[in-house]
Structure formats: structure tokens, C-alpha cells
Design a protein around this motif. Structure first.
Motif, PDB file in Angstrom:
ATOM      1  N   GLU A 275       0.832  -1.207   0.000  1.00 46.54           N
ATOM      2  CA  GLU A 275       0.000   0.000   0.000  1.00 46.54           C
ATOM      3  C   GLU A 275       0.865   1.254   0.000  1.00 46.54           C
ATOM      4  OE1 GLU A 275      -2.930   2.332   3.118  1.00 46.54           O
ATOM      5  OE2 GLU A 275      -2.986   0.135   3.087  1.00 46.54           O
ATOM      6  N   ARG A 276       1.931   1.248   0.793  1.00 45.09           N
ATOM      7  CA  ARG A 276       2.772   2.434   0.905  1.00 45.09           C
ATOM      8  C   ARG A 276       3.715   2.605  -0.271  1.00 45.09           C
ATOM      9  NH1 ARG A 276       0.408   0.912   4.894  1.00 45.09           N
ATOM     10  NH2 ARG A 276      -0.072   2.212   6.703  1.00 45.09           N
ATOM     11  N   ALA A 435     -17.807   4.769  -4.758  1.00 45.34           N
ATOM     12  CA  ALA A 435     -16.608   5.608  -4.780  1.00 45.34           C
ATOM     13  C   ALA A 435     -16.339   6.306  -3.462  1.00 45.34           C
ATOM     14  CB  ALA A 435     -16.739   6.646  -5.898  1.00 45.34           C
ATOM     15  N   ASN A 436     -17.371   6.530  -2.669  1.00 46.19           N
ATOM     16  CA  ASN A 436     -17.172   7.186  -1.375  1.00 46.19           C
ATOM     17  C   ASN A 436     -16.749   6.206  -0.295  1.00 46.19           C
ATOM     18  OD1 ASN A 436     -19.972   6.321  -1.879  1.00 46.19           O
ATOM     19  ND2 ASN A 436     -20.331   6.921   0.247  1.00 46.19           N
ATOM     20  N   VAL A 437     -16.687   4.909  -0.629  1.00 47.19           N
ATOM     21  CA  VAL A 437     -16.328   3.882   0.349  1.00 47.19           C
ATOM     22  C   VAL A 437     -15.027   3.169  -0.025  1.00 47.19           C
ATOM     23  CG1 VAL A 437     -17.046   1.698   1.403  1.00 47.19           C
ATOM     24  CG2 VAL A 437     -18.738   3.502   0.990  1.00 47.19           C
ATOM     25  N   MET A 438     -14.917   2.731  -1.269  1.00 46.70           N
ATOM     26  CA  MET A 438     -13.762   1.924  -1.685  1.00 46.70           C
ATOM     27  C   MET A 438     -12.480   2.752  -1.650  1.00 46.70           C
ATOM     28  SD  MET A 438     -14.864  -1.117  -2.228  1.00 46.70           S
ATOM     29  CE  MET A 438     -13.679  -1.942  -3.285  1.00 46.70           C
ATOM     30  N   ARG A 439     -11.408   2.137  -1.146  1.00 46.48           N
ATOM     31  CA  ARG A 439     -10.165   2.885  -0.929  1.00 46.48           C
ATOM     32  C   ARG A 439      -9.275   2.951  -2.167  1.00 46.48           C
ATOM     33  NH1 ARG A 439      -6.435   1.206   3.383  1.00 46.48           N
ATOM     34  NH2 ARG A 439      -5.678   3.331   3.143  1.00 46.48           N
ATOM     35  N   LEU A 440      -9.487   2.076  -3.133  1.00 45.75           N
ATOM     36  CA  LEU A 440      -8.578   2.024  -4.273  1.00 45.75           C
ATOM     37  C   LEU A 440      -8.864   3.140  -5.274  1.00 45.75           C
ATOM     38  CD1 LEU A 440      -6.323   0.555  -5.845  1.00 45.75           C
ATOM     39  CD2 LEU A 440      -8.122  -0.787  -6.953  1.00 45.75           C
ATOM     40  N   LEU A 441      -7.790   3.733  -5.790  1.00 46.36           N
ATOM     41  CA  LEU A 441      -7.878   4.670  -6.904  1.00 46.36           C
ATOM     42  C   LEU A 441      -6.788   4.300  -7.907  1.00 46.36           C
ATOM     43  CD1 LEU A 441      -9.037   7.242  -8.214  1.00 46.36           C
ATOM     44  CD2 LEU A 441      -7.324   8.548  -6.931  1.00 46.36           C
ATOM     45  N   GLU A 442      -7.207   3.797  -9.070  1.00 45.47           N
ATOM     46  CA  GLU A 442      -6.244   3.543 -10.138  1.00 45.47           C
ATOM     47  C   GLU A 442      -5.957   4.859 -10.842  1.00 45.47           C
ATOM     48  OE1 GLU A 442      -6.202  -0.802 -12.182  1.00 45.47           O
ATOM     49  OE2 GLU A 442      -8.018   0.347 -12.513  1.00 45.47           O
ATOM     50  N   VAL A 443      -4.695   5.266 -10.805  1.00 40.88           N
ATOM     51  CA  VAL A 443      -4.263   6.494 -11.466  1.00 40.88           C
ATOM     52  C   VAL A 443      -3.663   6.080 -12.801  1.00 40.88           C
ATOM     53  CG1 VAL A 443      -2.720   8.483 -11.335  1.00 40.88           C
ATOM     54  CG2 VAL A 443      -3.850   7.634  -9.261  1.00 40.88           C
ATOM     55  N   VAL A 444      -4.358   6.394 -13.892  1.00 37.65           N
ATOM     56  CA  VAL A 444      -3.966   5.896 -15.213  1.00 37.65           C
ATOM     57  C   VAL A 444      -3.155   6.957 -15.940  1.00 37.65           C
ATOM     58  CG1 VAL A 444      -4.750   4.836 -17.345  1.00 37.65           C
ATOM     59  CG2 VAL A 444      -6.071   4.512 -15.235  1.00 37.65           C
ATOM     60  N   LEU A 636      -6.035  -6.135  -3.307  1.00 40.53           N
ATOM     61  CA  LEU A 636      -6.342  -6.069  -1.887  1.00 40.53           C
ATOM     62  C   LEU A 636      -7.363  -4.975  -1.590  1.00 40.53           C
ATOM     63  CD1 LEU A 636      -2.708  -6.458  -0.533  1.00 40.53           C
ATOM     64  CD2 LEU A 636      -4.561  -8.096  -0.183  1.00 40.53           C
ATOM     65  N   HIS A 637      -7.261  -3.839  -2.282  1.00 46.68           N
ATOM     66  CA  HIS A 637      -8.098  -2.684  -1.942  1.00 46.68           C
ATOM     67  C   HIS A 637      -9.265  -2.470  -2.882  1.00 46.68           C
ATOM     68  CE1 HIS A 637      -5.448  -1.418   1.275  1.00 46.68           C
ATOM     69  NE2 HIS A 637      -4.430  -1.635   0.477  1.00 46.68           N
ATOM     70  N   TYR A 639     -10.729  -5.365  -4.923  1.00 44.03           N
ATOM     71  CA  TYR A 639     -11.442  -6.572  -5.346  1.00 44.03           C
ATOM     72  C   TYR A 639     -11.620  -7.599  -4.235  1.00 44.03           C
ATOM     73  CZ  TYR A 639     -10.807  -4.674 -10.005  1.00 44.03           C
ATOM     74  OH  TYR A 639     -10.842  -3.855 -11.103  1.00 44.03           O
ATOM     75  N   GLY A 640     -11.327  -7.222  -3.002  1.00 45.67           N
ATOM     76  CA  GLY A 640     -11.622  -8.102  -1.877  1.00 45.67           C
ATOM     77  C   GLY A 640     -10.710  -9.312  -1.754  1.00 45.67           C
ATOM     78  N   PHE A 641      -9.481  -9.228  -2.305  1.00 44.28           N
ATOM     79  CA  PHE A 641      -8.530 -10.322  -2.110  1.00 44.28           C
ATOM     80  C   PHE A 641      -8.108 -10.318  -0.641  1.00 44.28           C
ATOM     81  CE2 PHE A 641      -4.864 -13.002  -2.568  1.00 44.28           C
ATOM     82  CZ  PHE A 641      -5.108 -13.773  -3.689  1.00 44.28           C
ATOM     83  N   PRO A 642      -8.019 -11.487  -0.003  1.00 45.46           N
ATOM     84  CA  PRO A 642      -7.727 -11.501   1.441  1.00 45.46           C
ATOM     85  C   PRO A 642      -6.327 -10.983   1.759  1.00 45.46           C
ATOM     86  CG  PRO A 642      -7.679 -13.740   0.543  1.00 45.46           C
ATOM     87  CD  PRO A 642      -8.208 -12.856  -0.543  1.00 45.46           C
ATOM     88  N   ALA A 643      -6.249  -9.999   2.642  1.00 45.27           N
ATOM     89  CA  ALA A 643      -4.951  -9.424   3.009  1.00 45.27           C
ATOM     90  C   ALA A 643      -4.043 -10.476   3.624  1.00 45.27           C
ATOM     91  CB  ALA A 643      -5.157  -8.268   3.988  1.00 45.27           C
TER      92      ALA A 643
END
Length: 692
Positions: A275-276, A435-444, A636-637, A639-643
Motif C-alpha cells: 500500500e505504501r 466511490a465514497n467507500v472503496m479505498r482504491l484509486l487507479e491512477v492511469v 487487496l483494496h 477486489y476483496g482479495f484476502p490481506a
């Protein structure tokens, strides 16, 4: 220098100075020991204060040292804590801002603790698949009691210092400046007769510890089925009740090393660093200045657009929300208010804060409203011609230097950018729904996207609490390109005889938050259908997912229509196996002459997860993703893949890339589309790993 040593009249002050969070790495540990010995040797020093510089007392261990030669290098943290505990001069911890993990364990070993208000206090190791490894499970129950300590250790949540004022953890909450208060307390403590209190000498008090621990153990078993750390935390806490301190400390250390070397903690630590690392730009100088963004426009007030707008409202930024008609805009405004009202009702948001955020929202229908905005995000329907028309219009009215972003989930950002006179200012910002909940943002990143635009997007993601992952341009980018392959392989299982509920249950038992068919019903099967139809037109040779097409032709789009792969009762989201879907499958099998095959859960999981891995490897080969850990962060952020499995690429490393290739080759013997990506072949031959 990792620590600083000063003397204020007759009190030595040892300050941890290891930004950003004053981690307790090797140099810090040496510095604390050196400072302690220096203070003990100085006859003019009567007491010692231990504190942290900057914005933390200490955030705990430096995880970068785990599984490195520094892990076992003395002085270890337990050696440092023993030296503090055995000091003949009183040691006072001046705790502020953050005291977590090893940082709190450091404070627990001091004779006294003075805290500033609003400091965040936690033993958070469990979130990394670990337990406190420097006496936290032994000292905290002795100091604040069995139940309070168990809750803190097993859940790892942080607690405000004021909330612990009467717990026994702190001797004083300083309401003025912390350091003068700690110095005064240290001088007073130095006047006290007799030995200074050591937490290790206390006993754990509870009227029925065995009964309480039994109840806690049952609750943990039910809640943390895949995670070994919470149960091990409880085992160590039990030792604080039943065993002498040093025996409990030894047991805690054994459990810590066992967990640290286990697959779950390695996966969780990988997820933490993935993540970092994802926001680090490999070819953009750190000195690149981001563009100022103080005012945002969102074009398209539907479900996605209203959710996107909320992210910026939450960050205190004015947002212009546009759509083609007043009713369409008002619908978006109403959706935003309903979301906020739901948060107020749950006690997660104050009514005044809701109104303050709504006051920042500026709805309208005139494109000229965006003329003074620094960032314009297009969130119209996922159809190329519509997006091209929208960008032509935005290009005419947006001010020079404004960033134009498209929220496309699959379309060609370069083609969209080429429709403007400023392709260098165009970027993809793919928010995930809701969009107001999910943490992922793909920057294209487009071919022409300017470095400062990319830097601005990364900084904005951080500002609105998103995990940003940079992707190159391709159909579907990182996440949806992989999920298309995953969904196709899931469809092949149905074509060969599996049922949607069997496939979903297998991958959910593996740890996925939701199986592919429940996920499709939630997102709307019509979304995938529109993408497939576009791809069929672009590539007539593309294999068709006939079953999904038939489902959509019948209008079964999922939850929103009450029927998809599953059936849904009115007003409910619970997926119920569908007789209609089963009949459709049986008709299809008869038409195609298929004798339904039985699949084990293990084979279903292998096919679906290795499909992700194989496509992820191709994405890495092509440079669409820079790092394997970026692919993991997306899954992980988004598509719900288990951390606790670390992400698809890390999971492949855990299984062994060689073994992944063996399975892919076995599948390819019957279907050449399973051919392993060349990166998998190379890593398997070299004995390498994606995340080496």
C-alpha cells in the motif's frame, strides 16, 4: 543521529529522533542504552525522561528489519526494556501523539508514564499477524487489568490517552506542555524513598480469569478463523495470569517468532508495504511540484459521480457537480445527502459536519461552472463516443493548467486525451464503486500525461484517503483487465458443469470477499455486458461468454433487477441460488452436448486465482504495472482479495512460481489460452519470485 541526549538541570532527557514515527530500529535501541548509561553515570542527574521528537513518541518496531540480520542483533528491544526497568534512577515516559506497538511496550517498561491528551495508544501488532513481542502481553494486563488489556491486544485498535486516564496506564495526563510536566514529575519521583515501581512485579487482577479467557477464546475462534495471531495473543495473555513474568516473556517471544516466520504475517506485512510503495513514482523526481488543487468539478451526477464528489467534500474541498438537466443533478445531490444522513444516523458523522459538507456542494447544469476549477473529473456513462464529446466540451471551458480526469474503468485514456488540445493535462482517475467507500484509486498515466499531473494525482489520493496505484494504458488497466480473465475462467467452469454458487463458495472459503458471480450481480451484469459487446466488436475472434450474454438478454442484471446469477427478494441483497439460472445452464449443456463435470473447491480456486496471476504477470511484462506489489495493492483494496494471503502475486510467491507454472501448463494441455506468461516461465526457471 537516532537519539538525542540533553540534561535539563538535574533530569536527563533521552529523545528518540528517527522520523517519521520514531521507529525502534537498531540505532535507536543503541542510542537509548547509551543515553541511559550516561545518565546513570552522572551524579548530577537524579531522574530520566524518555520521549520522542516530532509527531510521535514511538510508532514501534521498524518492520524493515524483520527477517534481516538486524532482527536478532543486540541490543534487542527486550534488552533495552530490561535496562530501563532495572534503572536505579526513575525513568519517566513522556508520551505524546502516537505510542503504538513497541513504542507502548517501551513506555510500559518505564517506572512512570506521563501522557499528553489526544495521544493514540495501541498494541497494534495483531494487524500485522503478530503479537506484541517485547512484553506487551505480560505488562499491559498487569497494569490495566485482564479484560481491558485483552481488548487492546487482540483487536489492535488505538485508544485516546484520555480514555485511559483512570486505567492505571498513566500516572498523569498533562494538560499543559508535556515535557515540563514530565520533568516536574521526574523530579518528584526522584525524591521518593524505596525502589521505583516495575510493572513486571505486579499481578494480574481478575475475579475469574479462566472463565473470562474461555469466553474470549470462543469469540476469537468464531471471528478470526483464518488468522492465527489473535489466538496466540490470548495464549500469551493467559501466561501473564498463570506464569511468572520471565516465563511468560519467554513464551511471548516464542509465539512472536513463530508468527513472524509464518505465511499469514508475511502476507499482512507485504500488504502493508504494498500500500505504501504503490504511491512511489519510479521516474518522476521527488522535487516535482504538484499543481495546486483547491476546487474540483465532477461531470456526471449519477451513482459514481455523486460518490466521487463525496470524497472531496469529506476533505473540505468545494465541489461543482454537473449534469445535463436539473433533475439529474438534483438526483445526485439527494444521493449525497442520503449517504451523509445514514452516517449521521449511525453516529459516524455530526449533523453540523454533514451540513458543512453539503454547503461545499455547488450543483448546476452549465459547463461554464467549471471554468475556475483546478481539477475536472468526468464521470459519465462508460461509452467512448460520449466521453469524447464530453472531453471536447470540457477542453473548451476549463482554464489553462486545469487537470482533466476521466473516471473510465476500461477505455483508452490516450484516445480521450487526444480529443483535447492539452493531452499533457489529461489523466485517468478510476474510482471503484461505491466511490465514497472503496479505498482504491487507479491512477492511469497516459502517454502524454505530464509528471506534475501524475504527482498531483498521487497527492490528491492521499488527501482524500485513497490508496493510489499507477497503471499504464490498456483495456481495463490493472484491475479490470485481470478481473475480465478471472470472470472468463469462472464462466468456463459454468460451461463445463459447475454452478455459480459452487464457484462463489469455493473462492469465498479461500478468503475472497465475494465470488465472481455475486460480484457481477452486485456491480450489475449489464456493465460487463456493455464491455463485452464493445470487445466483441473490436475483436471478432474474442471468445464469447454466451451464458452471461443470455442472462443479460433476459434482463437479469443482478440485484437491481431482483434477478441475475442469483435471485433476490425485494429490498434484500441476500443472494439465493436460482432455479431459473440452473435451468438456463442445463439447457446450455444440452445444446452444447456437455456432460457436466464435477470440480473440487481446490481446482476452482486454482483456476481462478492462477488466472489472475497469469494476467498479472503479462501486465508486469508490458509495463502496465511497475511492481508486482502494485498488482497486489489493486486486488487487496479494490477486489476483496484476502490481506492475509498478501495479494495474487504474493500468493503465487508463497505457493512457488514453479508450482504455479506446473498448474498452468496442465490447464494449457487442454486449452492453449492457459499458456503461462513469459515472466512466469523466467521466474520458474530462475527459482525467482514476483516480489523478490
Amino acid at each position: 543521529m537516532s537519539t538525542e541526549y540533553t540534561v535539563v538541570v538535574d533530569v536527563a532527557v533521552i529523545t528518540i529522533a528517527n522520523p517519521p514515527v520514531n521507529g525502534l530500529g537498531y540505532a535507536v535501541r543503541v542510542g537509548i542504552i547509551d543515553g541511559l548509561e550516561r545518565a546513570l553515570a552522572d551524579a548530577n542527574v537524579k531522574a530520566i525522561v524518555l520521549t520522542g521528537a516530532g509527531k510521535a513518541f514511538s510508532g514501534g518496531a521498524d518492520m524493515r528489519e524483520f527477517n534481516s540480520p538486524k532482527t536478532g542483533r543486540e541490543p534487542g528491544l527486550n534488552t533495552v526494556l530490561a535496562a530501563i526497568e532495572n534503572s536505579r534512577k526513575p525513568v519517566v515516559a513522556a508520551v505524546h501523539s502516537v505510542a503504538m506497538g513497541g513504542g507502548l511496550e517501551l513506555a510500559l517498561a518505564c517506572h512512570y508514564r506521563v501522557a499528553a491528551p489526544k495521544a493514540r495508544i495501541a498494541l497494534s501488532e495483531v494487524t500485522m499477524g503478530l503479537l506484541p513481542g517485547a512484553g506487551g502481553t505480560q505488562r499491559l494486563p498487569r497494569l490495566i487489568g485482564l479484560e481491558a488489556a485483552t481488548n487492546m491486544i487482540v483487536h489492535g485498535a488505538s485508544v485516546a490517552s484520555e480514555a485511559l486516564a483512570d486505567s492505571g496506564l498513566f500516572d498523569q495526563i498533562a494538560h499543559g506542555e508535556l515535557l515540563p510536566a514530565a520533568l516536574a514529575f521526574a523530579r518528584e519521583a526522584a525524591q521518593r524513598s524505596g525502589p521505583h515501581p516495575r510493572v513486571r512485579d505486579m499481578t494480574v487482577r481478575h475475579p475469574n480469569p479462566e472463565g473470562y479467557l474461555a469466553v474470549a477464546r470462543a469469540a476469537i475462534a468464531a471471528r478470526f478463523a483464518h488468522l492465527p495471531a489473535p489466538a496466540r495473543c490470548l495464549d500469551a495473555i493467559e501466561a501473564s495470569v498463570k506464569l511468572p513474568f520471565d516465563e511468560g516473556l519467554g513464551l511471548e517471544r516464542r509465539f512472536f517468532l513463530e508468527l513472524m516466520n509464518g505465511p499469514v504475517s508475511k502476507s499482512l506485512r507485504h500488504a502493508f508495504f504494498a500500500e505504501r510503495t504503490a504511491s512511489k513514482l519510479v521516474d518522476v523526481p521527488e522535487s516535482t511540484q504538484a499543481r495546486p488543487v483547491n476546487r474540483v468539478a465532477v461531470v456526471g451526477a449519477g451513482l459514481m459521480g455523486s460518490g466521487i464528489a463525496m470524497n472531496f467534500l469529506n476533505a473540505g474541498m468545494p465541489v461543482v457537480l454537473l449534469d445535463v438537466s436539473e433533475p439529474a443533478v438534483q438526483k445526485g445531490v439527494d444521493a449525497i445527502r442520503r449517504n451523509y444522513e445514514a452516517s449521521v444516523k449511525k453516529g459516524k458523522l455530526a449533523n453540523a459536519d454533514m451540513e458543512a459538507r453539503m454547503a461545499l456542494l455547488q450543483p448546476g447544469v452549465s459547463p461554464e461552472r467549471i471554468a475556475d476549477c483546478d481539477l475536472v473529473i468526468e464521470a459519465v456513462y462508460e461509452e467512448m463516443d460520449l466521453k469524447l464529446r464530453t472531453f471536447r466540451a470540457l477542453d473548451e471551458v476549463a482554464r489553462p493548467g486545469a487537470i482533466l480526469a476521466t473516471n473510465t474503468s476500461t477505455l483508452d485514456v490516450d484516445r480521450i486525451a487526444a480529443e483535447t488540445k492539452r493531452p499533457q493535462d489529461v489523466i485517468g482517475l478510476h474510482f471503484f464503486s461505491p466511490a465514497n467507500v472503496m479505498r482504491l484509486l487507479e491512477v492511469v498515466r497516459g502517454a502524454a500525461t505530464a509528471p506534475d499531473v501524475l504527482q498531483t494525482a498521487i497527492g490528491l489520493a492521499r488527501r482524500i484517503g485513497k490508496v493510489a496505484v499507477v497503471s499504464g494504458v490498456c483495456d481495463g488497466f490493472i484491475g479490470n483487465r485481470m478481473v475480465a480473465r478471472y470472470a472468463r475462467r469462472a464462466g468456463e467452469l459454468l460451461e463445463q458443469g459447475a454452478l455459480p454458487e459452487q464457484v462463489d463458495q469455493a473462492v469465498e472459503r479461500f478468503g475472497m470477499a465475494m465470488g465472481p458471480f455475486r460480484m457481477a450481480d452486485l456491480a450489475g451484469n449489464d456493465i460487463g455486458w456493455a464491455i463485452r459487446k464493445r470487445r466483441y466488436a473490436e475483436d471478432p475472434s474474442m471468445p464469447r461468454f454466451e451464458l452471461a450474454d443470455r442472462l443479460c438478454e433476459a434482463g437479469h442484471f443482478g440485484q437491481k433487477t431482483g434477478a441475475g446469477w442469483y435471485d433476490y427478494a425485494p429490498g434484500e441483497r441476500k443472494a439465493k441460488p436460482s432455479v431459473r439460472t440452473r435451468d438456463m445452464l442445463q439447457t446450455w449443456w444440452r445444446e452444447k452436448g456437455v456432460t457436466p463435470k464435477r470440480f473440487s473447491d481446490a481446482e476452482i480456486v486454482e483456476r481462478l486465482i492462477y488466472a489472475l496471476v497469469n494476467e498479472g504477470a503479462a501486465i508486469l511484462e508490458e509495463g502496465i504495472a511497475v511492481r508486482a506489489s502494485d498488482v497486489d495493492a489493486v486486488y487487496l483494496h479494490g477486489y476483496g482479495f484476502p490481506a492475509w494471503r498478501g495479494g495474487p502475486m504474493f500468493y503465487a510467491d508463497t505457493v512457488g512460481v514453479y508450482n504455479v507454472r506446473r498448474a498452468l501448463r496442465e490447464f494449457a494441455a487442454a486449452d492453449t489460452s492457459w499458456k503461462p506468461a513469459s515472466l512466469i516461465d523466467r521466474l520458474a526457471d530462475e527459482g525467482g519470485a514476483f516480489n523478490a
